[in-house]
Write an enzyme that holds these catalytic residues in place. Structure first.
Site, mmCIF file in Angstrom:
data_model
loop_
_atom_site.group_PDB
_atom_site.id
_atom_site.type_symbol
_atom_site.label_atom_id
_atom_site.label_comp_id
_atom_site.label_asym_id
_atom_site.label_seq_id
_atom_site.Cartn_x
_atom_site.Cartn_y
_atom_site.Cartn_z
ATOM 1 N N ALA A 11 -130.168 77.634 -52.487
ATOM 2 C CA ALA A 11 -130.995 78.842 -52.114
ATOM 3 C C ALA A 11 -130.004 80.283 -51.335
ATOM 4 O O ALA A 11 -129.698 80.586 -50.455
ATOM 5 C CB ALA A 11 -131.381 78.717 -50.502
ATOM 6 N N ASP A 34 -131.317 73.710 -50.654
ATOM 7 C CA ASP A 34 -130.309 73.257 -50.167
ATOM 8 C C ASP A 34 -129.549 72.466 -49.569
ATOM 9 O O ASP A 34 -130.299 71.761 -48.489
ATOM 10 C CB ASP A 34 -130.230 75.006 -49.770
ATOM 11 C CG ASP A 34 -128.508 75.592 -49.870
ATOM 12 O OD1 ASP A 34 -128.359 76.576 -51.274
ATOM 13 O OD2 ASP A 34 -127.622 74.811 -49.793
ATOM 14 N N ARG A 94 -116.502 81.806 -65.440
ATOM 15 C CA ARG A 94 -117.821 80.979 -65.528
ATOM 16 C C ARG A 94 -117.038 78.891 -65.616
ATOM 17 O O ARG A 94 -117.568 78.417 -64.792
ATOM 18 C CB ARG A 94 -118.700 81.395 -66.276
ATOM 19 C CG ARG A 94 -118.647 82.469 -66.080
ATOM 20 C CD ARG A 94 -120.026 83.201 -66.693
ATOM 21 N NE ARG A 94 -120.820 84.511 -66.680
ATOM 22 C CZ ARG A 94 -120.272 85.482 -67.528
ATOM 23 N NH1 ARG A 94 -119.332 85.072 -68.125
ATOM 24 N NH2 ARG A 94 -120.618 86.854 -66.716
ATOM 25 N N ASN A 101 -119.635 72.383 -60.823
ATOM 26 C CA ASN A 101 -120.579 72.359 -60.302
ATOM 27 C C ASN A 101 -121.383 70.659 -61.588
ATOM 28 O O ASN A 101 -122.368 70.567 -60.753
ATOM 29 C CB ASN A 101 -120.643 73.441 -61.450
ATOM 30 C CG ASN A 101 -120.837 74.743 -60.267
ATOM 31 O OD1 ASN A 101 -120.602 74.618 -59.043
ATOM 32 N ND2 ASN A 101 -121.187 75.998 -61.068
ATOM 33 N N SER A 125 -126.913 77.677 -63.181
ATOM 34 C CA SER A 125 -125.454 77.241 -62.709
ATOM 35 C C SER A 125 -124.429 77.755 -64.147
ATOM 36 O O SER A 125 -124.438 76.875 -64.714
ATOM 37 C CB SER A 125 -125.370 75.807 -61.954
ATOM 38 O OG SER A 125 -126.443 75.613 -61.316
ATOM 39 N N HIS A 181 -122.914 81.590 -72.530
ATOM 40 C CA HIS A 181 -123.055 83.255 -71.785
ATOM 41 C C HIS A 181 -121.686 83.065 -70.719
ATOM 42 O O HIS A 181 -121.179 82.786 -69.651
ATOM 43 C CB HIS A 181 -123.807 82.406 -70.442
ATOM 44 C CG HIS A 181 -124.088 83.044 -69.409
ATOM 45 N ND1 HIS A 181 -124.137 84.698 -68.631
ATOM 46 C CD2 HIS A 181 -124.140 83.347 -67.762
ATOM 47 C CE1 HIS A 181 -124.267 85.470 -68.309
ATOM 48 N NE2 HIS A 181 -123.660 84.383 -67.304
HETATM 49 C C1 LMR Z 1 -123.582 86.831 -64.145
HETATM 50 O O1 LMR Z 1 -122.965 86.892 -65.422
HETATM 51 O O2 LMR Z 1 -123.542 87.865 -63.595
HETATM 52 C C2 LMR Z 1 -123.352 85.060 -63.263
HETATM 53 O O3 LMR Z 1 -123.383 84.453 -64.504
HETATM 54 C C3 LMR Z 1 -122.304 84.633 -62.489
HETATM 55 C C4 LMR Z 1 -120.567 85.318 -63.094
HETATM 56 O O4 LMR Z 1 -119.951 84.133 -62.529
HETATM 57 O O5 LMR Z 1 -120.817 86.475 -63.839
#
Ligand code: LMR
Length: 323
Positions: A11, A34, A94, A101, A125, A181
């Site tokens: 949260a 949370d 990240r 994590n 996450s 990502h």
């Molecule tokens: C984002 O892209 O905003 C998220 O993955 C958080 C980050 O750490 O960039």
């Protein structure tokens, strides 16, 4: 009639912002969890007290998980969104969040397996592709029921930057980002257009390269401004799009981290990992993975992002072999 139930684990800024978007769209009752005592209860009540203005009838409830029994309340969730974990600070990637994590995801995964093993899972996450892989390991859930945030957010940033540069409406920009990502993500220029017109007809190569770079480091740009954490408004609405497509069975096609098992066609020449690819999202989770052909340059970018995700997945395997 039973209302849909969406559990949001974590949260913090992302979880709470997401919960408010979900309440505004009346996608279902929202259960916030949370570990910080009182925070999920307080934020849930705060969000619930605003729902008369949204004119939406949903319940928003919060549960502190220092008492592990609290997780019982996530039973029979239609969707569980996992945002729990640390956010990065300036100077971090990240991937720097991986070890910490991973422990959190492993614990959350045990509780999901125990209390709600039939839910569709959305992993937020970071690093999200790797945490999706870890959550699958921790729960043993069918990988088709699991997807990770990445492309939904990165593509939103990419579309926004293109629209800004051209001075056109964001809704007319169709563009997407695949791959992990992380800093190696692949903004896909060849399939990006403005109402069907390829962006390479509208923007110079230099400008496109600038936009690609800004997209790749879009998360970091916000982290550098905020200094104490990462983005949450654009992530919140990007996750909402995924959850809405699951809950309403909308069959939207959005790039997200999905499990490639190599069983169908080329499957992007990758298997055994979660990574961002265009998928169809419906009530059954990842309902289709769409193949795309790469030219030589695109293939090189793709192979780089696959390698980086694969290397991090090895760390997850090591973790689970010890725990
Ligand atoms: C984002 O892209 O905003 C998220 O993955 C958080 C980050 O750490 O960039």
């Amino acid at each position: 009639m039973r209302r849909n139930k969406i559990s949001v684990i974590g949260a913090g800024n992302v979880g709470a912002t997401l919960a408010q978007f979900l309440a505004a769209k009346e996608l279902g009752d929202i259960y916030l969890f949370d570990v910080v005592d009182g925070v999920p209860e307080g934020k849930a009540l705060d969000i619930a007290e605003g729902t008369p203005h949204f004119r939406t009838s949903v319940e928003v409830k919060g549960f502190t998980t220092t008492n592990p029994e609290a997780y019982k309340n996530m039973a029979d969730s239609d969707v569980i969104v996992v945002t729990a974990g640390l956010a990065r600070k300036p100077g971090m990637s990240r991937d720097d969040l991986l070890n910490k994590n991973l422990e959190i995801i492993s614990d959350v995964g045990k509780n999901i397996k125990k209390y709600s093993p039939n839910s569709v899972l959305v992993v937020v996450s970071n690093p999200a592709d790797i945490m999706a892989y870890a959550l699958q390991k921790a729960t043993g859930i069918n990988p088709k029921m699991i997807m990770g945030l990445g492309g939904s957010l990165d593509s939103s940033r990419f579309r926004y930057f293109i629209a800004q540069e051209l001075g056109v409406a964001v809704e007319d920009v169709n563009a997407f980002v695949i791959g992990g990502h992380g800093d190696d993500m692949v903004p896909f220029v060849r399939y990006s257009s403005v109402s069907g017109i390829p962006i390479s007809n509208l923007l110079s190569k230099e400008k496109i390269d600038e936009i690609i770079k800004r997209t790749r480091f879009g998360g970091g740009e916000i982290v550098n401004y905020l200094k104490t954490g990462s983005a949450y408004y654009a992530p919140g609405i990007s996750i909402t799009a995924m959850v809405e497509s699951i809950i309403r069975d909308r069959k939207r096609v959005i790039p997200c981290a999905a499990y490639l098992d190599g069983s169908k066609g080329k499957h992007y020449n990758a298997s055994g990992i979660f990574i961002g690819v265009p998928i169809k999202i419906g009530k059954d989770g990842v309902e289709e993975i769409y193949e795309m052909d790469f030219n030589k340059d695109e293939l090189a970018l793709w192979e780089k992002t696959v390698l980086s995700v694969k290397n991090s997945c090895k760390l997850v395997d090591q973790f689970f072999s010890k725990n």
